[in-house]
Scaffold this motif. Structure first.
Motif, mmCIF file in Angstrom:
data_model
loop_
_atom_site.group_PDB
_atom_site.id
_atom_site.type_symbol
_atom_site.label_atom_id
_atom_site.label_comp_id
_atom_site.label_asym_id
_atom_site.label_seq_id
_atom_site.Cartn_x
_atom_site.Cartn_y
_atom_site.Cartn_z
ATOM 1 N N ALA A 79 0.834 -1.204 0.000
ATOM 2 C CA ALA A 79 0.000 0.000 0.000
ATOM 3 C C ALA A 79 0.867 1.251 0.000
ATOM 4 O O ALA A 79 0.588 2.221 -0.720
ATOM 5 C CB ALA A 79 -0.932 -0.004 1.214
ATOM 6 N N ASN A 80 1.935 1.251 0.799
ATOM 7 C CA ASN A 80 2.837 2.403 0.820
ATOM 8 C C ASN A 80 3.541 2.572 -0.525
ATOM 9 O O ASN A 80 3.715 3.693 -1.019
ATOM 10 C CB ASN A 80 3.879 2.234 1.933
ATOM 11 N N ALA A 81 3.950 1.449 -1.120
ATOM 12 C CA ALA A 81 4.601 1.509 -2.439
ATOM 13 C C ALA A 81 3.624 2.010 -3.496
ATOM 14 O O ALA A 81 4.006 2.748 -4.416
ATOM 15 C CB ALA A 81 5.152 0.135 -2.820
ATOM 16 N N ALA A 82 2.359 1.604 -3.383
ATOM 17 C CA ALA A 82 1.341 2.057 -4.336
ATOM 18 C C ALA A 82 1.125 3.561 -4.224
ATOM 19 O O ALA A 82 0.956 4.251 -5.239
ATOM 20 C CB ALA A 82 0.025 1.312 -4.094
ATOM 21 N N ARG A 83 1.133 4.079 -2.984
ATOM 22 C CA ARG A 83 0.988 5.526 -2.807
ATOM 23 C C ARG A 83 2.153 6.263 -3.484
ATOM 24 O O ARG A 83 1.964 7.292 -4.126
ATOM 25 C CB ARG A 83 0.924 5.883 -1.320
ATOM 26 N N ASN A 84 3.370 5.737 -3.321
ATOM 27 C CA ASN A 84 4.534 6.347 -3.957
ATOM 28 C C ASN A 84 4.439 6.279 -5.478
ATOM 29 O O ASN A 84 4.844 7.209 -6.182
ATOM 30 C CB ASN A 84 5.816 5.645 -3.502
ATOM 31 N N ASP A 160 -9.817 7.017 -10.063
ATOM 32 C CA ASP A 160 -10.343 5.653 -10.157
ATOM 33 C C ASP A 160 -9.491 4.690 -9.334
ATOM 34 O O ASP A 160 -10.021 3.875 -8.581
ATOM 35 C CB ASP A 160 -10.374 5.232 -11.629
ATOM 36 N N VAL A 161 -8.166 4.781 -9.480
ATOM 37 C CA VAL A 161 -7.264 3.899 -8.737
ATOM 38 C C VAL A 161 -7.379 4.144 -7.238
ATOM 39 O O VAL A 161 -7.413 3.201 -6.439
ATOM 40 C CB VAL A 161 -5.805 4.100 -9.207
#
Length: 276
Positions: A79-84, A160-161
């Motif tokens: 989740a943290n990597a996705a935010r980045n 959307d993401v």
């Protein structure tokens, strides 16, 4: 810690912070609570020195707890990597996180210019200054408009993401995991109480003390069994629900496909027009 290491470590073992909390609770009042806090501390210390018998959790529980903990750890990392990934700018990420958690205004996806829009505006402004009657000026304006439109598409994609992947992926099972952490600590303390009571039985000097301590063991065993079942139920439910993370990941892939297909189509149209 790798999944196999979580299993070999036995999980569920208390650390000094957990014990300190137990002691603060146990020594905060007089009477039996202070005795319980002392017994826990003594049992914990003797276990660390290898001088005490310790009740071990069964392998099924250890593997289940390890799997749930590994899921929690790696989902949070993802989740943290996705935010980045969604917002590479660290300052913008910090602003969004502050607004989401403190002000409640949410993120600034809709109001913040994307890099595509910034590029497009610069190109369009440059082409306008040069003049659309020239080839380079006209091309800059045309491509600038393309990137401005792509930036708008990018905002729709990010929204959307964020709504269909990031938020549900990040928030899924967070409450369950917090409850599990609490119940696991309670189980570890119940296990300490049980083993401390068993130790007193082995050290009893009189029949009266033996009888009293055996009664305490029965009470601690019942409390441990209840807490064990409660903790295992929560772990089993969380383990079952963890399969739902795949649904959120599928939404992420869908959003990626839609955005890149539309972006490709827009660029192809622009390229064809520029070649005329």
């Amino acid at each position: 810690m790798a999944y196999s290491e979580r299993i070999s470590a036995g999980l569920g073992s208390l650390n000094m912070e957990d014990l300190g909390q137990s002691l603060r609770e146990g020594l905060g009042t007089l009477g039996s609570m202070s005795v319980k806090g002392f017994d826990r501390a003594k049992q914990f210390s003797q276990e660390k020195m290898g001088n005490a018998v310790k009740t071990e959790y069964d392998m099924e529980y250890i593997q289940l707890a390890a799997r749930v903990e590994a899921t929690q750890t790696n989902v949070n990392k993802s989740a943290n990597a996705a935010r980045n990934f969604l917002q590479p700018n660290a300052a913008a990420r910090l602003e969004d996180m502050f607004n989401e958690k403190v002000t409640g205004r949410g993120n600034a996806i809709d109001s913040r210019s994307t890099y595509s829009e910034i590029l497009g505006n610069h190109m369009k402004a440059g082409g306008t200054e040069i003049g659309d009657q020239t080839q380079v000026g006209g091309s800059l304006i045309q491509l600038g408009n393309t990137f401005i439109n792509m930036g708008k598409m990018e905002k729709e994609y990010l929204r959307d993401v964020y709504d269909n992947f990031f938020k549900p992926f990040s928030n899924h099972l967070q409450v369950e995991w917090a409850n599990i952490a609490t119940e696991k600590r309670r189980l570890d303390l119940a296990r300490l109480d049980l083993d401390a009571a068993k130790s007193k039985v082995r050290g009893a000097r009189t029949p009266e003390a033996m009888q009293q301590n055996e009664q305490k063991v029965r009470e601690c065993q019942a409390a441990f069994d209840r807490q064990y079942e409660q903790t295992k139920i929560l772990l089993t439910d969380a383990d079952r629900k963890s399969a739902e993370f795949s649904n959120h990941l599928e939404e992420f892939v869908r959003s990626q496909i839609n955005f890149h297909e539309n972006a490709k189509k827009l660029l192809e149209e622009t390229y064809a027009n520029m070649k005329k």
